[in-house]
Structures are given as structure tokens and as C-alpha cells.
Design an enzyme around this catalytic site. Sequence first.
Site, PDB file in Angstrom:
ATOM      1  N   GLY A  31       0.838  -1.193   0.000  1.00 43.24           N
ATOM      2  CA  GLY A  31       0.000   0.000   0.000  1.00 43.24           C
ATOM      3  C   GLY A  31       0.869   1.237   0.000  1.00 43.24           C
ATOM      4  N   GLN A  39       3.249   9.963   1.100  1.00 47.44           N
ATOM      5  CA  GLN A  39       4.520   9.228   1.102  1.00 47.44           C
ATOM      6  C   GLN A  39       5.365   9.521  -0.134  1.00 47.44           C
ATOM      7  OE1 GLN A  39       2.413   5.290   2.030  1.00 47.44           O
ATOM      8  NE2 GLN A  39       4.386   5.049   3.047  1.00 47.44           N
ATOM      9  N   CYS A  68       5.829  -0.234   7.072  1.00 45.60           N
ATOM     10  CA  CYS A  68       5.453   0.918   6.259  1.00 45.60           C
ATOM     11  C   CYS A  68       6.662   1.317   5.426  1.00 45.60           C
ATOM     12  CB  CYS A  68       5.032   2.066   7.175  1.00 45.60           C
ATOM     13  SG  CYS A  68       4.635   3.589   6.295  1.00 45.60           S
ATOM     14  N   LEU A  69       6.439   1.608   4.143  1.00 53.82           N
ATOM     15  CA  LEU A  69       7.561   1.976   3.271  1.00 53.82           C
ATOM     16  C   LEU A  69       8.286   3.226   3.770  1.00 53.82           C
ATOM     17  CD1 LEU A  69       5.977   1.318  -0.245  1.00 53.82           C
ATOM     18  CD2 LEU A  69       7.715  -0.058   0.917  1.00 53.82           C
ATOM     19  N   HIS A  75      -4.511   1.619   7.491  1.00 54.85           N
ATOM     20  CA  HIS A  75      -3.142   2.148   7.512  1.00 54.85           C
ATOM     21  C   HIS A  75      -2.991   3.303   6.499  1.00 54.85           C
ATOM     22  CE1 HIS A  75       1.419   1.382   7.670  1.00 54.85           C
ATOM     23  NE2 HIS A  75       1.263   2.241   6.686  1.00 54.85           N
ATOM     24  N   GLU A  76      -3.477   3.083   5.266  1.00 57.57           N
ATOM     25  CA  GLU A  76      -3.287   4.103   4.215  1.00 57.57           C
ATOM     26  C   GLU A  76      -4.161   5.330   4.462  1.00 57.57           C
ATOM     27  OE1 GLU A  76      -0.730   3.687   2.586  1.00 57.57           O
ATOM     28  OE2 GLU A  76      -0.485   1.552   2.910  1.00 57.57           O
ATOM     29  N   HIS A  83      -2.579   7.620   6.807  1.00 60.70           N
ATOM     30  CA  HIS A  83      -1.544   8.492   6.227  1.00 60.70           C
ATOM     31  C   HIS A  83      -2.150   9.822   5.757  1.00 60.70           C
ATOM     32  CE1 HIS A  83       2.309   6.456   6.129  1.00 60.70           C
ATOM     33  NE2 HIS A  83       1.774   5.346   5.658  1.00 60.70           N
TER      34      HIS A  83
HETATM   35 ZN    ZN Z   1       2.555   3.465   5.611  1.00 59.25          ZN
END
Ligand code: ZN
Length: 170
Positions: A44, A49, A90-91, A132-133, A136
Site C-alpha cells: 500500500g 509518502q 510501512c515503506l 493504515h493508508e 496516512h
Molecule cells: Zn505506511
Amino acid sequence: MLSLCVYPHPALLAPTQKITQFDAALQQLGAEMLTLMYKTKGVGLAAPQIGRSIRLIVIDLDPENPQPLLLVNPEIVEKSREKEIDEEGCLSFPEIRARIPRAKQVNVAAQSVTGEKIEFTADGLLARCLQHEVDHLENIFFVDRASVAAKLSLKPALVKLRERAEAIKN
Ligand code: ZN
């Protein structure tokens, strides 16, 4: 080519705008976010991000068997009271994993990149990923949702990421 914003990049904390223009540029951005997500082995990715303060997320739980989900202006309209705890990464937080409680099931309302309304129910990993997304877009990180004890044990890793960012800056 998009690049990934790693914690504590300020873009991750910038308020996001609702998307009102459903044009070719938006579709292009969605496609590029998916490419970056597949390349970095994520499941995701949210627009903050990649340094864009807009309400756009992409998800694909099984890149081997691509079924990309691009959601514009996504909202969790309802969540189950029942929660599940599972490990997340998380990236934007390389090498950090934490066990995070999330609602087991969510109802989501969003739009497609061409502006059509989408509504669906998700559970399990997809529900987790959506929460999660969408977080963000509200500038909330998964580590913010960890238990007090987990947060304490994550502290050194977060300090390390902040130091790494400082080192790059100087
Ligand atoms: Zn993340």
C-alpha cells in the site's frame, strides 16, 4: 519518477487536500504510485509518502497476481468493534515492524480515478491496509497506534531514522 518520503520527512505530516480534478494527470500519478509500490515491495502507498498532499491511496495485497486498487478521497465510514492485532510495516519507516490493533472489518467509501463512487466492505489484511493508508491521509503513522510498551521499544529505531535524515541533510 516518484521518490519515497521516509520518516521524519515533513511531507508525511502535511495536511491533505480532497481531490476534485479527475484528469489524466491523476490517473498518471496513480499508475506511478503503483509502479513505485511494486518496486519497493509494499502492499500500500498513500500520496503523502511521495510528497503529494492529496487524498489518494493505492493498494495491492498480492503483486504476484496484480489486482491494483486506486482510491481517491477514501473514507472509512464504519468499522467493526472487533479488533485484530497483527504485524505491520510501512515503506516510510524502513526496517520497523510493530504489532498494531485494527478494526477487523471496515466499510469504505471512495471514488475511482475517473470520479465514480465506490463503496465496499473489507476485512482481514485488506481492512488493515485500508486503515493504515487512510491514516496516512490524516498524518497518522502506524507506530502512533502501537501500544505504550511497543512504542517504547520502537523508540531507538525511530531515533535512528531521524539521525539518518539529519546526516543526509548536513
Ligand atoms: Zn505506511
